[in-house]
Design a protein around this motif. Structure first.
Motif, PDB file in Angstrom:
ATOM      1  N   GLY A  28       0.793  -1.219   0.000  1.00 50.39           N
ATOM      2  CA  GLY A  28       0.000   0.000   0.000  1.00 50.39           C
ATOM      3  C   GLY A  28       0.826   1.270   0.000  1.00 50.39           C
ATOM      4  O   GLY A  28       0.321   2.348  -0.346  1.00 50.39           O
ATOM      5  N   ASP A  29       2.107   1.159   0.373  1.00 49.00           N
ATOM      6  CA  ASP A  29       2.945   2.352   0.449  1.00 49.00           C
ATOM      7  C   ASP A  29       3.188   2.988  -0.923  1.00 49.00           C
ATOM      8  O   ASP A  29       3.471   4.183  -1.008  1.00 49.00           O
ATOM      9  CB  ASP A  29       4.279   2.019   1.117  1.00 49.00           C
ATOM     10  N   PHE A  30       3.096   2.207  -1.995  1.00 53.64           N
ATOM     11  CA  PHE A  30       3.226   2.782  -3.336  1.00 53.64           C
ATOM     12  C   PHE A  30       2.148   3.850  -3.544  1.00 53.64           C
ATOM     13  O   PHE A  30       2.428   4.967  -3.979  1.00 53.64           O
ATOM     14  CB  PHE A  30       3.078   1.697  -4.412  1.00 53.64           C
ATOM     15  N   GLY A  31       0.904   3.479  -3.253  1.00 51.24           N
ATOM     16  CA  GLY A  31      -0.201   4.420  -3.428  1.00 51.24           C
ATOM     17  C   GLY A  31      -0.114   5.594  -2.479  1.00 51.24           C
ATOM     18  O   GLY A  31      -0.437   6.733  -2.840  1.00 51.24           O
ATOM     19  N   THR A  32       0.326   5.326  -1.244  1.00 51.32           N
ATOM     20  CA  THR A  32       0.476   6.405  -0.273  1.00 51.32           C
ATOM     21  C   THR A  32       1.484   7.429  -0.769  1.00 51.32           C
ATOM     22  O   THR A  32       1.241   8.636  -0.719  1.00 51.32           O
ATOM     23  CB  THR A  32       0.940   5.850   1.086  1.00 51.32           C
TER      24      THR A  32
END
Length: 287
Positions: free
Chosen positions: A23-27
């Protein structure tokens, strides 16, 4: 500040080593879009990161950056902002970094209300150290180090922020790209400490708080009659355990940042006498 900056200008040439699907990619993409949309550019932006998977974000973004020690990202960010109030300071971290060892700093950063933003990637687990329960893990969440679950209620970071006097509290979901970027942008634009807790699923170690779970559970506050200026409404939403909310939970429109209250202005950063010509260009190239 440049008016034609694109979010891709904030991308560094370093390739992320996060797990595929993290999820850190999107964050991170939402953070970059928010910075570009608010008229910032890499030359006036400082990213401070803590420890954990989220701590790598300063390496993956093109700006001034500092990768701090565990739980200490916020005091570093405050120091940067006090030294040069003209910089756009954004602190990033994870639920372990911010709500465990960094919890004391979180409380005091909230109450000081320095004009900066704090984006927390909350995956409800310690990912970098292979899947231990974090402060926001469910009470019955089974891991290799807590096979019967932590057996203690999870920390509610939004409640902690509200009780500490927060002037901006929001929650986002890394998979909802447009809304996530909008919410972070509002935090950046807020006059004061803009806190955003982001649901950022760990696809490797957390098979409970998944993308599918959040998609089904999240209620977008923009689709309700919620008034973010109403602190009592915010408290009710924050303490409600049956729903996961996305959007601005609370915002004090009359917020006065710490710098304005204390008369902090102008940069303390000066090139020392005798510094070689082009010294600052070397610093920028290094970062």
């Amino acid at each position: 500040m440049s008016s034609d900056v694109r979010f891709t200008d904030f991308k560094s040439d370093k390739q992320p080593t996060w797990c595929p699907g993290c999820g850190d990619f999107g964050t991170m993409n939402g953070m970059m879009k928010a910075l570009a949309e608010t008229g910032n550019d890499p030359d006036n932006t400082f990213i401070v990161a803590g420890i954990g998977c989220s701590g790598k974000i300063g390496t993956y973004m093109h700006s001034y950056a500092l990768h701090g020690v565990h739980g200490r990202a916020l005091p570093v960010g405050i120091g940067v902002k006090m030294a040069n109030p003209d910089l756009e300071v954004m602190v990033s971290g994870g639920d372990g970094d911010g709500y465990s060892i960094g919890a004391g700093h979180f409380i005091h950063a909230v109450r000081r209300n320095v004009d900066m933003s704090y984006v927390v990637m909350d995956n409800r687990i310690y990912g970098l150290t292979k899947g231990q329960a974090s402060p926001t893990s469910r009470e019955d969440f089974e891991t290799s180090t807590s096979p019967d679950g932590p057996n203690q209620p999870p920390v509610n970071p939004k409640a902690l922020a509200l009780a500490s006097g927060a002037t901006f509290i929001a929650q986002s979901f890394s998979s909802n790209a447009q809304r996530h970027a909008e919410i972070v942008q509002k935090a950046v634009e807020h006059d004061g400490f803009g806190f955003v807790n982001v649901y950022s699923p760990c696809v490797t170690f957390n098979d409970v708080d998944t993308y599918d779970y959040f998609r089904d559970a999240i209620v977008d506050l923009d689709e309700t009659d919620h008034d973010p200026a109403d602190r009592d409404q915010a408290k009710d939403k924050i303490l409600e355990s049956e729903k996961e909310y996305m959007g601005v939970l609370y915002q004090d429109e009359d917020s006065v940042p710490f710098e304005e209250r204390e008369g902090v202005e102008g940069s303390m950063a000066e090139i020392p006498d005798g510094a070689p010509e082009g010294a600052m260009d070397l610093v920028r190239e290094f970062y």
